[in-house]
Design a protein around this motif. Sequence first.
Motif, mmCIF file in Angstrom:
data_model
loop_
_atom_site.group_PDB
_atom_site.id
_atom_site.type_symbol
_atom_site.label_atom_id
_atom_site.label_comp_id
_atom_site.label_asym_id
_atom_site.label_seq_id
_atom_site.Cartn_x
_atom_site.Cartn_y
_atom_site.Cartn_z
ATOM 1 N N ARG A 36 -46.490 12.278 9.303
ATOM 2 C CA ARG A 36 -46.846 13.502 8.304
ATOM 3 C C ARG A 36 -45.979 13.549 7.282
ATOM 4 N N ILE A 37 -44.964 12.881 7.102
ATOM 5 C CA ILE A 37 -44.081 12.607 5.923
ATOM 6 C C ILE A 37 -44.955 11.874 4.883
ATOM 7 N N LYS A 38 -45.352 10.579 5.392
ATOM 8 C CA LYS A 38 -46.231 9.902 4.590
ATOM 9 C C LYS A 38 -47.419 10.531 3.829
ATOM 10 N N SER A 39 -48.165 11.251 4.934
ATOM 11 C CA SER A 39 -49.236 12.070 4.316
ATOM 12 C C SER A 39 -48.969 13.083 3.360
ATOM 13 N N THR A 40 -48.001 13.652 3.561
ATOM 14 C CA THR A 40 -47.544 14.920 2.551
ATOM 15 C C THR A 40 -46.900 14.379 1.250
ATOM 16 N N LEU A 41 -46.224 13.039 1.348
ATOM 17 C CA LEU A 41 -45.671 12.447 0.152
ATOM 18 C C LEU A 41 -46.845 11.930 -0.715
ATOM 19 N N ILE A 89 -40.378 7.056 2.404
ATOM 20 C CA ILE A 89 -41.214 6.308 3.204
ATOM 21 C C ILE A 89 -40.411 5.212 3.977
ATOM 22 N N ALA A 90 -39.405 4.302 3.294
ATOM 23 C CA ALA A 90 -38.681 3.371 3.692
ATOM 24 C C ALA A 90 -37.600 3.845 4.912
ATOM 25 N N GLU A 91 -36.974 4.936 4.433
ATOM 26 C CA GLU A 91 -35.930 5.452 5.270
ATOM 27 C C GLU A 91 -36.231 6.427 6.325
ATOM 28 N N ASN A 97 -31.645 11.814 2.315
ATOM 29 C CA ASN A 97 -33.077 12.105 1.617
ATOM 30 C C ASN A 97 -33.555 13.358 1.621
ATOM 31 N N ASN A 98 -33.132 14.307 2.620
ATOM 32 C CA ASN A 98 -33.591 15.460 2.509
ATOM 33 C C ASN A 98 -32.762 16.273 1.416
ATOM 34 N N MET A 99 -31.312 15.974 1.293
ATOM 35 C CA MET A 99 -30.550 16.368 0.232
ATOM 36 C C MET A 99 -31.048 16.288 -1.078
ATOM 37 N N ALA A 100 -31.510 14.774 -1.317
ATOM 38 C CA ALA A 100 -31.857 14.281 -2.774
ATOM 39 C C ALA A 100 -33.170 15.152 -2.842
ATOM 40 N N LEU A 101 -33.945 15.278 -1.675
ATOM 41 C CA LEU A 101 -35.411 16.069 -2.024
ATOM 42 C C LEU A 101 -35.269 17.380 -2.611
ATOM 43 N N ASN A 102 -34.165 18.149 -1.795
ATOM 44 C CA ASN A 102 -33.920 19.460 -2.207
ATOM 45 C C ASN A 102 -33.313 19.475 -3.580
ATOM 46 N N LYS A 103 -32.424 18.573 -3.920
ATOM 47 C CA LYS A 103 -31.618 18.783 -5.126
ATOM 48 C C LYS A 103 -32.553 18.266 -6.401
ATOM 49 N N THR A 104 -32.858 17.071 -5.977
ATOM 50 C CA THR A 104 -33.712 16.312 -7.344
ATOM 51 C C THR A 104 -35.041 16.828 -7.541
ATOM 52 N N VAL A 105 -35.945 16.859 -6.397
ATOM 53 C CA VAL A 105 -37.234 17.319 -6.436
ATOM 54 C C VAL A 105 -37.309 18.885 -6.746
ATOM 55 N N LEU A 106 -36.986 19.542 -5.730
ATOM 56 C CA LEU A 106 -36.996 21.029 -5.596
ATOM 57 C C LEU A 106 -36.290 21.595 -6.767
ATOM 58 N N GLY A 107 -35.004 21.146 -6.682
ATOM 59 C CA GLY A 107 -33.857 21.772 -8.013
ATOM 60 C C GLY A 107 -34.748 21.508 -9.521
ATOM 61 N N TRP A 108 -35.207 20.499 -9.688
ATOM 62 C CA TRP A 108 -35.755 20.162 -10.605
ATOM 63 C C TRP A 108 -36.968 20.854 -11.067
#
Length: 127
Positions: A36-41, A89-91, A97-108
Amino acid sequence: MFWSSSLETGIASIDEQHKELFNQIDILVDTSNGERIKSTLDFLDNYIVKHFTDEQRLHKEKKYPKAVEHKKYHDNYIVVFRKLKEKYIAEGPTLSNNMALNKTVLGWLKEHILVHDRAFAAYCKTL
């Protein structure tokens, strides 16, 4: 971080795509299923490019004076997202990774909508 009306630009097509981006990011953060992670990404990767292309087409149609600058923000976001995608995908959905997603992707994305997309919406209202 869920979509809220405080993030609306007033341009319906852009707002609908932003809502879908937030929805997919929320799914990603809430899932632990590797497939699900891969398909969503993968979906997000394609959808982000589609969204930015649509937005940039509007910039051109409206002769937006900050279109080149805005495109640079889009291009940077794609690079950042793809690096996070590779790491995810690797990890998998680690805390880091969840924190990076929230901060970098969602925050940006939130900042981009509130500052840059709203500036475009304000410009459109002057036409």
